[in-house]
Design an enzyme around this catalytic site. Structure first.
Site, short mmCIF file in Angstrom:
data_model
loop_
_atom_site.label_atom_id
_atom_site.label_comp_id
_atom_site.label_asym_id
_atom_site.label_seq_id
_atom_site.Cartn_x
_atom_site.Cartn_y
_atom_site.Cartn_z
N PRO A 28 0.84 -1.21 0.00
CA PRO A 28 0.00 0.00 0.00
C PRO A 28 0.87 1.25 0.00
CG PRO A 28 -0.01 -1.05 2.15
CD PRO A 28 0.75 -1.96 1.26
N MET A 29 0.55 2.17 -0.90
CA MET A 29 1.32 3.41 -1.01
C MET A 29 0.37 4.58 -1.20
SD MET A 29 4.38 2.06 -3.52
CE MET A 29 3.26 1.00 -4.45
N THR A 30 0.44 5.55 -0.32
CA THR A 30 -0.44 6.72 -0.41
C THR A 30 -0.19 7.45 -1.72
OG1 THR A 30 -0.49 6.96 1.98
CG2 THR A 30 -1.06 8.90 0.68
N GLN A 105 -6.68 -1.24 2.04
CA GLN A 105 -6.07 -0.97 3.32
C GLN A 105 -6.92 0.10 4.00
OE1 GLN A 105 -2.59 1.62 4.18
NE2 GLN A 105 -1.55 -0.28 4.77
N HIS A 172 -4.59 -0.91 8.76
CA HIS A 172 -3.32 -0.20 8.92
C HIS A 172 -3.12 0.13 10.40
CE1 HIS A 172 0.15 2.11 8.22
NE2 HIS A 172 -0.23 2.84 7.18
N ALA A 174 0.22 0.67 11.68
CA ALA A 174 1.66 0.90 11.69
C ALA A 174 1.99 2.38 11.54
CB ALA A 174 2.32 0.10 10.56
N HIS A 175 3.30 2.68 11.57
CA HIS A 175 3.88 3.94 11.12
C HIS A 175 3.44 5.17 11.89
CE1 HIS A 175 4.24 1.78 6.95
NE2 HIS A 175 5.01 1.25 7.89
N TYR A 177 0.39 5.96 12.98
CA TYR A 177 -0.98 6.42 12.79
C TYR A 177 -1.86 5.95 13.95
CZ TYR A 177 0.56 7.70 8.10
OH TYR A 177 1.22 8.27 7.04
N ARG A 226 -1.29 -4.61 9.32
CA ARG A 226 0.04 -4.03 9.08
C ARG A 226 0.56 -3.40 10.36
NH1 ARG A 226 2.85 0.00 4.56
NH2 ARG A 226 4.20 -1.68 3.85
#
Length: 373
Positions: A28-30, A105, A172, A174-175, A177, A226
């Site tokens: 997944p990529m924004t 996602q 999602h 992760a990261h 958020y 994720r």
């Protein structure tokens, strides 16, 4: 990027109702090409091109649940509302027509601001404790009602994914958020059931999200979760400093209903606990699989010479060897491998690797971030 044997990348994979032709996942990529939250024909064509070129599983860009401040850029797609869901219906129909498999996602950014735009939602952002990073207030502390509404929003998004015909759904977490902000002690200072001194305590919100999603989709649709150690707020943060801590974090999430753990790290070849198994030891996905028994996806700069954060500062990447990846997959360290920028820049990357057309593989440049090809 020659490898002695890439066959392991092209073995089929089956889990519950999900059947894949190979082990390669589009990460997944924004992308932010969905005005007013509605993905259009250009977005559908973008995903269809990857399906036509034999990506095993496509995971969509982050697409937000039905919460007022769930996104931090104006053109991030929704996964709610009639217009947006009609757009996603067209996307999954196109992907299936091309022989592909896909999952959305589903996402809530929490209190994280975008570093690409000054746009902000027209309502206050929300997070576990009104923090975006250690000692940095931003937005509202989530009330009990806000948490209940958020759990319901995740469930409704997942139910819509199943209704539209998607093959799986990824949460999602992760990261840095929203869900990850509950994991992280620095951003979760609650004293109710969603806080606590231990990582296991702070994982309760994620477990409740997973349970809500599982109830919405039934027993057969695989749920992907994720997760990451690192945060965009601080690349050096580690939630689990030992395997025991990782097991206490992830095992309850698998028990709650997560079938696949998508273990994000910036460079997939880096060992998670080198002090235990050496410089060529298990990576994050490898440890997660060993400790929980769940299937795992690894990710992190696959097929390229530098990690993805460099792309935002204009750094280009050249094709890199897949030998390390193949070796890890041959020893069954993890089950699937997610590819991000290499597939963003070249929709035919999987087919070129499979047919060994390596001379046709190009560099990744920052210009790819500004286009939807």
């Amino acid at each position: 990027m020659a490898s002695s044997n890439i066959d392991v990348l092209f073995q089929p994979f089956q889990l519950k109702s999900l059947s894949l032709k190979n082990r390669i996942v589009m990460a997944p990529m924004t992308r932010s090409f969905s005005p007013s939250g509605v993905p259009g024909d250009n977005v559908a064509a973008y995903y269809r091109r990857r399906a036509e070129n034999d990506v095993g599983l496509i995971l969509s860009e982050g697409t937000t649940i039905d919460r007022p401040a769930a996104r931090n850029e104006p053109n991030i797609p929704f996964f709610h509302g009639e217009q947006a869901l009609t757009g996603w219906q067209n996307i999954i129909d196109d992907v299936h027509a091309a022989g592909g498999r896909m999952g959305p996602q589903i996402w809530h950014v929490g209190s994280v601001a975008s570093f690409l735009t000054e746009w902000v939602p027209d309502v206050p952002v929300e997070s576990p404790s009104g923090l975006v990073a250690p000692g940095q207030p931003r937005g509202n502390v989530m009330s009990d009602q806000a948490i209940a509404d958020t759990l319901d929003a995740y469930a409704r998004a997942a139910a819509d994914a199943k209704r539209l015909g998607f093959d799986t759904v990824e949460i999602h977490a992760a990261h840095g958020y929203l869900i990850d902000q509950f994991f992280w002690a620095a951003t979760n200072q609650r004293n109710d059931r969603y806080g606590g001194a231990t990582l296991k305590d702070r994982s309760r919100f994620a477990a409740d999200v997973i349970k809500s999603v599982r109830e919405a989709v039934g027993p057969d649709l695989p749920i992907i979760l994720r997760v990451s150690q690192w945060k965009q707020q601080d690349f050096d943060v580690r939630l689990a400093n030992t395997p025991d801590e990782m097991a206490a974090w992830l095992a309850p999430l698998v028990e709650a209903g997560a079938d696949i753990l998508h273990c994000s790290q910036r460079r997939f070849w880096e060992p998670e606990y080198p002090e235990l198994d050496g410089a060529d030891g298990l990576n994050f996905a490898g440890w997660a699989k060993k400790l929980t028994g769940a299937a795992t996806i690894s990710v992190g700069s696959v097929g390229l010479s530098s990690d993805f954060m460099g792309a935002f500062s204009g750094e280009s990447s050249t094709p890199a060897s897949l030998d390390n990846l193949v070796a890890r997959m041959e020893r069954d360290e993890f089950d699937l491998i997610a590819v991000g920028r290499a597939l963003l820049g070249d929709p035919a990357w999987v087919k070129k690797v499979h047919t060994r057309d390596e001379k046709l593989l190009g560099d990744f440049t920052k210009e790819a971030l500004a286009t939807l090809y």
